[in-house]
Design a protein around this motif. Structure first.
Motif, mmCIF file in Angstrom:
data_model
loop_
_atom_site.group_PDB
_atom_site.id
_atom_site.type_symbol
_atom_site.label_atom_id
_atom_site.label_comp_id
_atom_site.label_asym_id
_atom_site.label_seq_id
_atom_site.Cartn_x
_atom_site.Cartn_y
_atom_site.Cartn_z
ATOM 1 N N ALA A 31 0.831 -1.205 0.000
ATOM 2 C CA ALA A 31 0.000 0.000 0.000
ATOM 3 C C ALA A 31 0.867 1.256 0.000
ATOM 4 O O ALA A 31 0.577 2.236 -0.708
ATOM 5 N N ALA A 32 1.952 1.256 0.778
ATOM 6 C CA ALA A 32 2.835 2.416 0.851
ATOM 7 C C ALA A 32 3.518 2.680 -0.488
ATOM 8 O O ALA A 32 3.632 3.835 -0.918
ATOM 9 N N LEU A 33 3.987 1.625 -1.156
ATOM 10 C CA LEU A 33 4.632 1.806 -2.461
ATOM 11 C C LEU A 33 3.650 2.376 -3.477
ATOM 12 O O LEU A 33 4.013 3.245 -4.292
ATOM 13 N N THR A 34 2.411 1.931 -3.426
ATOM 14 C CA THR A 34 1.391 2.480 -4.323
ATOM 15 C C THR A 34 1.167 3.953 -4.028
ATOM 16 O O THR A 34 1.073 4.782 -4.951
ATOM 17 N N GLY A 35 1.083 4.288 -2.739
ATOM 18 C CA GLY A 35 0.892 5.687 -2.366
ATOM 19 C C GLY A 35 2.055 6.570 -2.768
ATOM 20 O O GLY A 35 1.866 7.700 -3.238
ATOM 21 N N ILE A 36 3.273 6.063 -2.618
ATOM 22 C CA ILE A 36 4.452 6.846 -3.001
ATOM 23 C C ILE A 36 4.486 7.060 -4.506
ATOM 24 O O ILE A 36 4.787 8.163 -4.988
ATOM 25 N N PHE A 37 4.166 6.024 -5.266
ATOM 26 C CA PHE A 37 4.103 6.171 -6.723
ATOM 27 C C PHE A 37 3.079 7.233 -7.102
ATOM 28 O O PHE A 37 3.319 8.062 -7.980
ATOM 29 N N TRP A 38 1.953 7.227 -6.429
ATOM 30 C CA TRP A 38 0.900 8.217 -6.704
ATOM 31 C C TRP A 38 1.407 9.633 -6.417
ATOM 32 O O TRP A 38 1.167 10.553 -7.187
ATOM 33 N N MET A 39 2.147 9.790 -5.318
ATOM 34 C CA MET A 39 2.634 11.120 -4.951
ATOM 35 C C MET A 39 3.744 11.620 -5.868
ATOM 36 O O MET A 39 3.924 12.836 -6.035
ATOM 37 N N LEU A 40 4.503 10.701 -6.477
ATOM 38 C CA LEU A 40 5.636 11.101 -7.316
ATOM 39 C C LEU A 40 5.253 11.312 -8.769
ATOM 40 O O LEU A 40 6.115 11.669 -9.584
ATOM 41 N N LEU A 41 4.001 11.121 -9.106
ATOM 42 C CA LEU A 41 3.557 11.388 -10.473
ATOM 43 C C LEU A 41 3.652 12.878 -10.781
ATOM 44 O O LEU A 41 3.758 13.703 -9.866
ATOM 45 N N PRO A 42 3.639 13.288 -12.056
ATOM 46 C CA PRO A 42 3.849 14.702 -12.421
ATOM 47 C C PRO A 42 2.960 15.647 -11.615
ATOM 48 O O PRO A 42 1.771 15.408 -11.411
#
Length: 808
Positions: free
Chosen positions: A487-498
């Motif tokens: 869940a954390a990796l998914t959230g981090i990916f979401w936050m690092l998007l453009p």
């Protein structure tokens, strides 16, 4: 994207093999694999018109190929094993010193490439790890340890055993590490007049490189003899991380800069990039040269050559191999003159690393290095617009810190909070100044630059030391469950998007704040704990020693702290990682039963890493452990306390035993009895017969227990028939080291417990042992059973008997 997916499937296939308890039979690997490949490849062309089905099929296909590729290598590597019947027996052999020797006043350690086995009938693996110890022998004036050099051929008499690791949660798996490096036996050199240096130098390219590394180390040691950070420069030049002191490693770890203090992928990439820029600039000055060969091509080749040289200088260490593979893929793409996507470069580098080293996925560095590169690509590649270089640099540092948090918590249960600041200062200083000067200093004519490199490094170390001395610079917590990490990796990916990491953190991509919400379970979902009245007991595998963690609902006790391991100890390597991984923030009590180093060796590390409310021990007042503790008490019979419905009571020694200045440490070991409504445990330390008889006279009614930790590791000096009959345990646990020199537990002692029909467990064969006293009764589990891997020895191999031993 399909190619990247297929490569990822291949990598995951190799990772799947490393999770297996046993290897597939060779008939599957060598016999059926070609048939399966042919059938599947033929069937691939039958899926015409079904693109999605074909892609799924190919992903499964490459997953299987990766699995069998790793299995093929594993069978080959595991087959080169030391026969059980030759463990701990004298073997005479001839071999070549193959690694940088680690010399001290009383020992030397190195790897040996075995060329010939002189002992008739003996079989020895091709590469072994050896130690030579200096023994206190007044009659032998020639006992001094020789100064070994790489490439020397020696005739030696050795005693060997198979690689064996302490098996604990959150601990280092030495067996896997040794397998990856093809170290298939470890041992020591016996004193013998036939130990001879046969050849001063074996002329092979690998030994030339290693000898050059050793000469660089020796020259650095001479030039920088009085410099504080000489070891760091030596490590940056040769990759030998043992040159850095334990205290300095602690600073680097707490500031998140430990990746810089070795020949890392970052350094190799930086040096290669600098060479690329220099050659590219010089080549363009000559039109004739440019017409013959484009500047970008020759610059790429030059950068790759310097990267290869630096990789060899590191001893071809695995992290350096990964960086070189990635640069080789980039150089190949530049040479072809085609534009290659960043993800394709990363995927091919990943594939090349795994093909060369199928065990790479076992390394935390593998995931951290490729993870960091993937994060950098995510926030830089394909972004529209320009930004100031400083803003971009800070964004990269922040993104890497944020993106690696889940991995760091799972692997190490801690994250440096000052890492972005520390790396923002240290990376340019080390990579652009210290490393180039240090490499220049490896050339004898330019070694005058080494003091300058040290001066620049000292400036950076002042900043790191300042950050290290700040309060709360490291976040430490329990190891998060797997689902919270996902869940954390998914959230981090979401936050690092453009649109993230800047003023537009909550703009651009919608609902970016949900990424923070997805990270919360990783911090908030805690480890399970005992219920009121329950006792969870963990007997850690610390080798020839003892360390036990007892947990109630809200309290934790540590009984003994295991042995020392050279420059390290079981406190820092085993106990503290276990406590941190279980989410234990403080010890309510610590008992050091007696002064012997196999029971007290890790105490100082524990005291320096985690708060300890009370210390109980039988140590002298001037002992360093006593000096380091704040609230300390001598163990004495009659001490008792209650935690969460569980009763603790000290049964031994009596207070008057401290009046005897000649008392033996074993005799006065602290004996602890833990009582719950679901069962009892007796922890007797290293008490001997005298103490056992004293307990029988003074507290016989307190001795019966459900579980007994065998006194003194199953030595002949303890476990008298009268004592164990009075205890009458359902389960007896021997805490012993693999192939220990005392042959603990002794056969006759084991026979006594077997006559009582007591169930027996031992830490060398079972690893850490987990006991839970609950309303459902006593449950028992072992780490080697829970985490069985194919490279671990089977129980019948671990229990292979040999009679050779030293006195108890």
């Amino acid at each position: 994207m399909p190619v990247q997916l297929y490569i990822l499937a291949f990598v995951l296939g190799t990772a799947l093999l490393q999770r297996q308890a046993a290897l597939p039979e060779m008939i599957w690997v060598l016999g059926l694999l070609p048939i399966i490949i042919a059938i599947l490849w033929h069937q691939h062309y039958q899926f015409t018109g079904f693109v999605v089905t074909k892609k799924i099929f190919l992903i499964i296909f490459f997953l299987g190929i990766g699995f069998f590729w790793a299995a093929l290598f594993a069978h080959w590597r595991v087959a080169d094993a030391l026969p059980l019947e030759w463990e701990r027996r004298d073997i005479q052999l001839v071999g070549v010193v193959a690694s940088l020797p680690k010399n001290s006043d009383r020992s030397a350690h190195f790897r040996l490439d075995v060329e010939h086995v002189l002992t008739i009938g003996a079989t020895v693996p091709e590469r072994i790890s050896l130690s030579w110890y200096q023994y206190n022998n007044a009659d032998n004036n020639d006992a001094a340890i020789p100064k070994f050099k790489v490439g020397e051929r020696w005739q030696l008499t050795v005693r060997l055993k198979r690689p064996h690791s302490n098996a604990n949660p959150y601990g280092f798996d030495y067996e896997a590490w040794a397998l990856e490096r093809n170290i298939r036996a470890t041992g020591y050199i016996r004193q013998s007049e036939e130990n001879l240096r046969l050849t001063p130098m074996v002329n092979r390219p690998f030994y030339w490189i290693e000898r050059a590394r050793q000469e660089i180390q020796q020259r650095f040691s001479k030039i920088l003899a009085d410099y504080r950070y000489a070891g760091v420069l030596t490590t940056l030049a040769t990759g030998d991380q043992h040159a850095i002191s334990r205290e300095q490693w602690q600073v680097f770890t707490r500031t998140g800069t430990n990746h810089l203090m070795a020949i890392s992928g970052l350094h190799i990439t930086m040096v290669s990039s600098m060479m690329f820029a220099i050659v590219y600039w010089l080549w363009r000055w000559s039109p004739q040269l440019v017409l013959r060969l484009p500047a970008r091509r020759i610059a790429a080749v030059a950068g790759l050559i310097i990267a290869l040289g630096y990789t060899f200088l590191s001893g071809f260490a695995i992290p350096a191999q990964r960086a070189f593979c990635m640069l080789a893929v980039v150089a190949f793409a530049v040479w072809r003159g085609r534009t290659t996507s960043a993800t394709m470069v990363l995927a091919w580098a990943l594939l090349l690393v795994i093909i060369i080293d199928p065990w790479a996925t076992l390394s935390s560095g593998f995931w951290l290095s490729f993870g960091a590169i993937a994060i950098i690509m995510l926030i830089t590649v394909g972004r529209i617009g320009q930004m100031h270089w400083l803003t971009g640099w800070m964004r990269v540092q922040w993104a890497i810190t944020l993106g690696l948090i889940p991995l760091l918590l799972v692997m190490f249960q801690q994250v440096s909070l000052v890492s972005p600041i520390a790396n923002a200062v240290a990376i340019p200083l080390v990579s652009f100044a210290v490393v180039p000067l240090t490499l220049l200093g490896t050339i004898p004519l330019f070694d005058f630059v080494l003091p300058l490199a040290h001066a620049i490094l000292s400036v950076g170390m002042m900043v790191l030391q300042w950050l290290n001395d700040m309060p709360q610079v490291v976040w430490q917590q329990h190891a998060p469950p797997a689902w919270t990490m996902a869940a954390a990796l998914t959230g981090i990916f979401w936050m690092l998007l453009p649109g993230s990491l800047g003023l537009g953190f909550f703009t651009g991509f919608p609902a970016r704040w949900l990424g923070l919400v997805a990270m919360l379970p990783m911090f908030l979902v805690t480890s399970p704990r005992p219920a009121v009245g329950e006792l969870w007991l963990t007997v850690l595998d610390v080798g020839q020693g003892l360390a036990i963690v007892a947990r109630t609902e809200y309290h934790t006790l540590l009984y003994d702290t295991g042995p020392t391991f050279g420059q390290s100890d079981s406190g820092s390597r085993i106990i503290v990682p276990f406590l941190r991984g279980r989410g234990i923030q403080q010890l309510d009590a610590m008992i050091v039963s007696h002064a012997d180093s196999d029971h007290s060796g890790g105490a100082l590390s524990v005291l320096g890493s985690i708060p300890v409310v009370r210390l109980f021990s039988s140590l002298q007042h001037n002992h360093p452990i006593q000096q380091a503790a704040v609230n300390k008490h001598p163990c004495q019979n009659g001490q008792a306390w209650q935690w969460d419905g569980v009763h603790f009571e000290v049964l031994h020694p009596p207070i008057e035993s401290y009046d005897n200045p000649y008392r033996k440490t074993n005799t006065t070991s602290c004996v602890l009895k833990i009582t719950t409504v679901h069962g009892t445990v007796l922890l007797p330390g290293d008490i001997d017969r005298k103490a056992e008889y004293a307990l029988l006279d003074r507290a016989a009614e307190m001795l019966p227990a459900t579980v007994l930790i065998a006194p003194h590791h199953g030595s002949n000096t303890s476990s008298t028939a009268a004592f164990i009959h009075q205890v009458n345990p359902e389960l007896t646990i021997f805490t012993v080291g693999y192939r220990n020199r005392f042959s603990h537990p002794r056969d006759e002692v084991v026979a006594r417990f077997q006559s009582l029909e007591s169930n027996l467990l031992r830490s060398d064969t079972d690893g850490a042992i987990f006991l839970r006293f609950t309303a459902d009764g006593l449950s028992v589990d072992t780490w080697r059973k829970m985490q069985r891997r194919y490279w671990q020895q089977k129980e019948n191999e671990l229990l292979y008997s040999d009679s050779d031993s030293e006195t108890d």
